[in-house]
Design a protein around this motif. Structure first.
Motif, PDB file in Angstrom:
ATOM      1  N   TYR A   8       0.881  -1.039   0.058  1.00  0.00           N
ATOM      2  CA  TYR A   8       0.009  -0.055  -0.080  1.00  0.00           C
ATOM      3  C   TYR A   8       1.002   1.126  -0.001  1.00  0.00           C
ATOM      4  O   TYR A   8       1.316   1.678   1.090  1.00  0.00           O
ATOM      5  N   ASN A   9       1.175   1.712  -1.182  1.00  0.00           N
ATOM      6  CA  ASN A   9       1.954   2.884  -1.580  1.00  0.00           C
ATOM      7  C   ASN A   9       3.397   2.557  -0.911  1.00  0.00           C
ATOM      8  O   ASN A   9       4.371   1.654  -1.388  1.00  0.00           O
ATOM      9  N   LYS A  10       3.581   3.136   0.633  1.00  0.00           N
ATOM     10  CA  LYS A  10       5.079   3.115   1.018  1.00  0.00           C
ATOM     11  C   LYS A  10       5.168   2.080   2.084  1.00  0.00           C
ATOM     12  O   LYS A  10       6.260   1.842   2.357  1.00  0.00           O
ATOM     13  N   ALA A  11       4.024   1.129   2.250  1.00  0.00           N
ATOM     14  CA  ALA A  11       4.213   0.167   3.262  1.00  0.00           C
ATOM     15  C   ALA A  11       3.714  -1.155   2.754  1.00  0.00           C
ATOM     16  O   ALA A  11       3.055  -1.185   1.600  1.00  0.00           O
ATOM     17  N   ILE A  12       4.105  -1.974   3.712  1.00  0.00           N
ATOM     18  CA  ILE A  12       3.596  -3.595   3.308  1.00  0.00           C
ATOM     19  C   ILE A  12       2.779  -3.868   4.441  1.00  0.00           C
ATOM     20  O   ILE A  12       3.391  -3.898   5.747  1.00  0.00           O
ATOM     21  N   SER A  13       1.702  -4.399   4.314  1.00  0.00           N
ATOM     22  CA  SER A  13       0.938  -5.172   5.241  1.00  0.00           C
ATOM     23  C   SER A  13       0.911  -6.609   5.080  1.00  0.00           C
ATOM     24  O   SER A  13       0.786  -7.043   4.065  1.00  0.00           O
ATOM     25  N   VAL A  14       1.261  -7.307   6.179  1.00  0.00           N
ATOM     26  CA  VAL A  14       1.361  -8.793   6.198  1.00  0.00           C
ATOM     27  C   VAL A  14       0.128  -9.433   6.984  1.00  0.00           C
ATOM     28  O   VAL A  14       0.305  -9.039   8.184  1.00  0.00           O
ATOM     29  N   PHE A  15      -0.357 -10.141   6.311  1.00  0.00           N
ATOM     30  CA  PHE A  15      -1.817 -10.695   6.842  1.00  0.00           C
ATOM     31  C   PHE A  15      -1.821 -12.317   7.078  1.00  0.00           C
ATOM     32  O   PHE A  15      -1.313 -13.062   6.266  1.00  0.00           O
ATOM     33  N   ASP A  16      -2.585 -12.752   8.458  1.00  0.00           N
ATOM     34  CA  ASP A  16      -2.601 -14.085   8.215  1.00  0.00           C
ATOM     35  C   ASP A  16      -4.055 -14.391   7.685  1.00  0.00           C
ATOM     36  O   ASP A  16      -4.904 -13.859   8.119  1.00  0.00           O
ATOM     37  N   VAL A  17      -4.055 -15.050   6.734  1.00  0.00           N
ATOM     38  CA  VAL A  17      -5.302 -15.226   5.991  1.00  0.00           C
ATOM     39  C   VAL A  17      -6.244 -16.050   6.632  1.00  0.00           C
ATOM     40  O   VAL A  17      -7.641 -16.150   6.330  1.00  0.00           O
ATOM     41  N   GLU A  18      -6.005 -16.908   7.578  1.00  0.00           N
ATOM     42  CA  GLU A  18      -6.830 -17.607   8.037  1.00  0.00           C
ATOM     43  C   GLU A  18      -7.649 -16.953   9.148  1.00  0.00           C
ATOM     44  O   GLU A  18      -8.991 -17.158   9.169  1.00  0.00           O
ATOM     45  N   THR A  19      -7.091 -15.967   9.718  1.00  0.00           N
ATOM     46  CA  THR A  19      -7.789 -15.341  10.893  1.00  0.00           C
ATOM     47  C   THR A  19      -7.882 -13.985  10.216  1.00  0.00           C
ATOM     48  O   THR A  19      -8.853 -13.191  10.990  1.00  0.00           O
ATOM     49  N   SER A  20      -7.641 -13.580   9.097  1.00  0.00           N
ATOM     50  CA  SER A  20      -7.976 -12.043   8.710  1.00  0.00           C
ATOM     51  C   SER A  20      -7.343 -10.999   9.328  1.00  0.00           C
ATOM     52  O   SER A  20      -8.140  -9.987   9.681  1.00  0.00           O
ATOM     53  N   THR A  21      -6.327 -11.457  10.116  1.00  0.00           N
ATOM     54  CA  THR A  21      -5.673 -10.336  10.924  1.00  0.00           C
ATOM     55  C   THR A  21      -4.137  -9.921  10.195  1.00  0.00           C
ATOM     56  O   THR A  21      -3.465 -10.533   9.730  1.00  0.00           O
ATOM     57  N   GLN A  22      -3.938  -8.702  10.500  1.00  0.00           N
ATOM     58  CA  GLN A  22      -2.639  -8.146  10.275  1.00  0.00           C
ATOM     59  C   GLN A  22      -1.733  -8.575  11.175  1.00  0.00           C
ATOM     60  O   GLN A  22      -1.818  -8.259  12.505  1.00  0.00           O
ATOM     61  N   ILE A  23      -0.561  -9.037  10.830  1.00  0.00           N
ATOM     62  CA  ILE A  23       0.638  -9.461  11.653  1.00  0.00           C
ATOM     63  C   ILE A  23       1.552  -8.380  11.807  1.00  0.00           C
ATOM     64  O   ILE A  23       1.928  -8.153  13.066  1.00  0.00           O
TER      65      ILE A  23
END
Length: 165
Positions: A32-47
């Protein structure tokens, strides 16, 4: 209802880069622009929310083990640990060079190949050493690697493709 989970809204400033973590598959990185979000796809939470680029992130890639994530803007490469979420290493582009593409070497997992303007930068991340190889007459717009043949392909804006062993 389309049965999808919206983790990131790319229409509001993202550039649509997403990559699943290799071997595990349950983790997704999204730019997302200048950042990277890392997600747990099983729980839909941002790690993790990985920040630190001063310009837009153009590319992301996992190392073959999935232990680190690499993010690249035209002037900076960052290596992120997936254990801590911290930047563990970075490489600034040389003054007369910008970064346009990259790939891990198919035989050496700590060797990152970066495509720039006319040259390939071979970055040994373990020893933090760089070797520059003249490769094309124009910007190296794309790199690909084959784990089967152990070859790397580079392409430039003039549609010339070269194979490297």
């Amino acid at each position: 209802m389309d049965k999808s989970v919206r983790l990131w809204d790319a229409a509001n400033g993202g550039n649509g880069l997403v990559r699943f973590q290799p071997r595990h598959g349950g983790v997704l990185a999204a730019v997302y622009n200048k950042a990277i979000s890392v997600f747990d796809v099983e729980t839909s939470t941002q790690i993790y929310l990985l920040q630190g680029h001063s310009e837009a992130v153009d590319y992301i890639c996992w190392d073959p083990s999935g232990a680190v994530l690499v993010s690249v803007s035209q002037c900076l490469v960052k290596i992120w640990s997936m254990v801590s979420g911290e930047c563990i290493q970075e490489l600034a582009s040389p003054p007369d060079q910008l970064f346009y593409s990259y790939v891990f070497h198919p035989s050496y997992s700590t060797l990152l190949i970066i495509g720039g303007r006319k040259c390939l930068e071979l970055w040994n991340m373990t020893h933090n050493k760089i070797m520059t190889v003249s490769a094309h007459e124009d910007t190296i717009s794309s790199l690909a690697q084959s784990l089967v043949t152990r070859m790397v392909a580079s392409a430039n804006h003039d549609s010339l493709v070269k194979l490297w062993k």
